[in-house]
Design a protein around this motif. Sequence first.
Motif, mmCIF file in Angstrom:
data_model
loop_
_atom_site.group_PDB
_atom_site.id
_atom_site.type_symbol
_atom_site.label_atom_id
_atom_site.label_comp_id
_atom_site.label_asym_id
_atom_site.label_seq_id
_atom_site.Cartn_x
_atom_site.Cartn_y
_atom_site.Cartn_z
ATOM 1 N N ILE A 112 -3.550 -21.348 -27.254
ATOM 2 C CA ILE A 112 -4.252 -20.401 -26.360
ATOM 3 C C ILE A 112 -4.006 -18.965 -26.816
ATOM 4 O O ILE A 112 -4.931 -18.153 -26.881
ATOM 5 N N GLN A 113 -2.768 -18.682 -27.169
ATOM 6 C CA GLN A 113 -2.436 -17.311 -27.598
ATOM 7 C C GLN A 113 -3.076 -16.990 -28.965
ATOM 8 O O GLN A 113 -3.526 -15.870 -29.179
ATOM 9 N N ILE A 114 -3.101 -17.996 -29.806
ATOM 10 C CA ILE A 114 -3.711 -17.795 -31.136
ATOM 11 C C ILE A 114 -5.190 -17.413 -31.001
ATOM 12 O O ILE A 114 -5.694 -16.576 -31.747
ATOM 13 N N LYS A 115 -5.836 -18.001 -30.019
ATOM 14 C CA LYS A 115 -7.268 -17.725 -29.817
ATOM 15 C C LYS A 115 -7.531 -16.286 -29.397
ATOM 16 O O LYS A 115 -8.658 -15.806 -29.484
ATOM 17 N N LYS A 116 -6.488 -15.632 -28.936
ATOM 18 C CA LYS A 116 -6.655 -14.239 -28.527
ATOM 19 C C LYS A 116 -6.675 -13.281 -29.726
ATOM 20 O O LYS A 116 -7.025 -12.119 -29.597
ATOM 21 N N LEU A 117 -6.254 -13.823 -30.853
ATOM 22 C CA LEU A 117 -6.295 -13.008 -32.078
ATOM 23 C C LEU A 117 -7.705 -13.067 -32.656
ATOM 24 O O LEU A 117 -8.440 -14.027 -32.393
ATOM 25 N N ASN A 118 -8.066 -12.044 -33.453
ATOM 26 C CA ASN A 118 -9.405 -12.129 -34.049
ATOM 27 C C ASN A 118 -9.414 -13.190 -35.160
ATOM 28 O O ASN A 118 -8.353 -13.567 -35.691
ATOM 29 N N ALA A 119 -10.607 -13.689 -35.463
ATOM 30 C CA ALA A 119 -10.760 -14.850 -36.358
ATOM 31 C C ALA A 119 -10.091 -14.637 -37.716
ATOM 32 O O ALA A 119 -9.418 -15.537 -38.232
ATOM 33 N N ASP A 120 -10.265 -13.449 -38.279
ATOM 34 C CA ASP A 120 -9.713 -13.193 -39.614
ATOM 35 C C ASP A 120 -8.186 -13.189 -39.598
ATOM 36 O O ASP A 120 -7.536 -13.757 -40.476
ATOM 37 N N PHE A 171 -6.129 -26.789 -40.194
ATOM 38 C CA PHE A 171 -7.415 -27.004 -39.518
ATOM 39 C C PHE A 171 -7.241 -27.057 -37.996
ATOM 40 O O PHE A 171 -8.057 -26.518 -37.256
ATOM 41 N N TYR A 172 -6.163 -27.687 -37.596
ATOM 42 C CA TYR A 172 -5.951 -27.827 -36.153
ATOM 43 C C TYR A 172 -5.743 -26.471 -35.497
ATOM 44 O O TYR A 172 -6.290 -26.184 -34.427
ATOM 45 N N ARG A 173 -4.961 -25.633 -36.156
ATOM 46 C CA ARG A 173 -4.703 -24.307 -35.581
ATOM 47 C C ARG A 173 -5.966 -23.448 -35.575
ATOM 48 O O ARG A 173 -6.124 -22.584 -34.716
ATOM 49 N N SER A 179 -11.037 -34.695 -19.571
ATOM 50 C CA SER A 179 -9.836 -35.536 -19.693
ATOM 51 C C SER A 179 -8.596 -34.812 -19.178
ATOM 52 O O SER A 179 -7.686 -35.425 -18.625
ATOM 53 N N LYS A 180 -8.575 -33.493 -19.306
ATOM 54 C CA LYS A 180 -7.421 -32.729 -18.800
ATOM 55 C C LYS A 180 -7.391 -32.733 -17.269
ATOM 56 O O LYS A 180 -6.332 -32.781 -16.660
ATOM 57 N N ILE A 181 -8.579 -32.680 -16.700
ATOM 58 C CA ILE A 181 -8.668 -32.694 -15.233
ATOM 59 C C ILE A 181 -8.222 -34.061 -14.697
ATOM 60 O O ILE A 181 -7.494 -34.158 -13.733
ATOM 61 N N ILE A 182 -8.626 -35.095 -15.387
ATOM 62 C CA ILE A 182 -8.270 -36.446 -14.961
ATOM 63 C C ILE A 182 -6.776 -36.710 -15.171
ATOM 64 O O ILE A 182 -6.120 -37.316 -14.346
ATOM 65 N N GLU A 183 -6.258 -36.190 -16.285
ATOM 66 C CA GLU A 183 -4.873 -36.528 -16.641
ATOM 67 C C GLU A 183 -4.037 -35.248 -16.808
ATOM 68 O O GLU A 183 -3.832 -34.759 -17.917
ATOM 69 N N PRO A 184 -3.546 -34.683 -15.729
ATOM 70 C CA PRO A 184 -2.857 -33.395 -15.831
ATOM 71 C C PRO A 184 -1.345 -33.518 -16.060
ATOM 72 O O PRO A 184 -0.560 -32.833 -15.418
ATOM 73 N N LYS A 185 -0.941 -34.438 -16.962
ATOM 74 C CA LYS A 185 0.511 -34.575 -17.141
ATOM 75 C C LYS A 185 1.031 -33.582 -18.211
ATOM 76 O O LYS A 185 0.337 -33.281 -19.185
ATOM 77 N N ARG A 186 2.241 -33.119 -17.969
ATOM 78 C CA ARG A 186 2.841 -32.127 -18.863
ATOM 79 C C ARG A 186 3.617 -32.845 -19.970
ATOM 80 O O ARG A 186 4.343 -33.789 -19.712
ATOM 81 N N SER A 187 3.401 -32.376 -21.158
ATOM 82 C CA SER A 187 4.049 -33.035 -22.291
ATOM 83 C C SER A 187 4.225 -32.043 -23.442
ATOM 84 O O SER A 187 4.000 -30.839 -23.283
ATOM 85 N N GLU A 188 4.576 -32.576 -24.602
ATOM 86 C CA GLU A 188 4.734 -31.773 -25.819
ATOM 87 C C GLU A 188 3.453 -30.997 -26.140
ATOM 88 O O GLU A 188 3.501 -29.864 -26.572
ATOM 89 N N SER A 189 2.307 -31.657 -25.862
ATOM 90 C CA SER A 189 1.027 -31.033 -26.195
ATOM 91 C C SER A 189 0.785 -29.750 -25.387
ATOM 92 O O SER A 189 0.070 -28.867 -25.811
ATOM 93 N N ASP A 190 1.418 -29.645 -24.204
ATOM 94 C CA ASP A 190 1.274 -28.420 -23.409
ATOM 95 C C ASP A 190 1.909 -27.222 -24.111
ATOM 96 O O ASP A 190 1.374 -26.123 -24.094
ATOM 97 N N ARG A 191 3.041 -27.492 -24.736
ATOM 98 C CA ARG A 191 3.702 -26.431 -25.512
ATOM 99 C C ARG A 191 2.812 -26.026 -26.677
ATOM 100 O O ARG A 191 2.654 -24.866 -27.005
#
Lengths: 176, 172
Positions: free
Chosen positions: A123-131, A37-39, A105-117
């Motif tokens: 972000i790349q997954i979103k470039k694929l079509n939905a199916d 679901f998250y992906r 929240s990203k603008i307020i807290e721009p720290k780099r962490s595991e979640s950035d990876r």
Amino acid sequence: MTNSDDLALIIDGCKAGSGESFSRLVDIYASRLYGYFYRLTGNRELSDELLSELFVKLVVKIGSYKGGAFESWLFKIATNIFHDYLRSKQRRKKLLEVRKKELKSKIIEPKRSESDRIDKLQIQIKKLNADTRELIMLRFYSQLSLKEMAEMRGEPMGTTMSKLHRGLKRLRELME
Amino acid sequence: MNNRNDENLKELFERFVGADEAQSAVEDFAAAQRILSEHPVPGPDKELIAAIKSEIAETVRRSKERAFRRMAYKLVPVAAVFIVLAVVSIKMFVGNGGPETITYASITPMPASVWVSDDVAADDFELAVLTAQIDELEGQVLTLELGEDSGNGRSAVTELEVELVAINSDFW
């Protein structure tokens, strides 16, 4: 990893209305389903909501499971729930609101962490079509065979394999 | 169970494409798998899992209650029919006087009222006839005794008395 016999016993327990058996199913599948679901949504709150909805639906639907690959049956329900979500205008609106909050929240807290990876892949997954995105996530999180995936999607195995290969190749290019 | 770990991807792809392309597909699959593994998703919170389990327990409880109610709704009409039938049967049975009353009434040769009645003649037609005959004879005896008979009075009285004794003997 739970073996087939253990899983069959757990499913029998669920059919008999055992809360303990349902809890075990949650323990076994929650992470994979949450990842799926998250992906697909890229959003934690929505994934929480969809996961909760899935397991409640599972309690109601478990009687209709007549054997076969349980993962296939379970992820079919997950896919349907995700499609229902996509159809729901109200949920889309909610998603927009949540994303707005995330952006703030990203603008307020721009720290780099595991979640950035994690987000890079998201972000790349979103470039694929939905199916294609759905197909890749189904492959990765459901652990179904290609044959089972093709059956679940109601399409020839060659078609599923071809779509999946194209999608994975594209994802590889995007990530590298 | 068919698990993707048991699959031979190269062999599967070779059914549809050439060996080189199949090899390329296998490599793409492996690379994508590696990328996804290197980018794990956040897992569900413990609080979420606890909330889901709690919600499931509640749903199971409601589901059991509904199942019980459904069963009760099915059984109650059947039980009601049985109860109504039982009540009707008992009422019909009791309405007919019950087994003891019926047996008692059918084997009694004469109504109890007859035994307690002072007027026996009124309870039996034959008794009434006999009583009428006795009354008639008594009247004749009285006539003779009063000298109202014009014939052989003494012998007539004797005859009547004999007749009375005979009737009395026949009756009892």
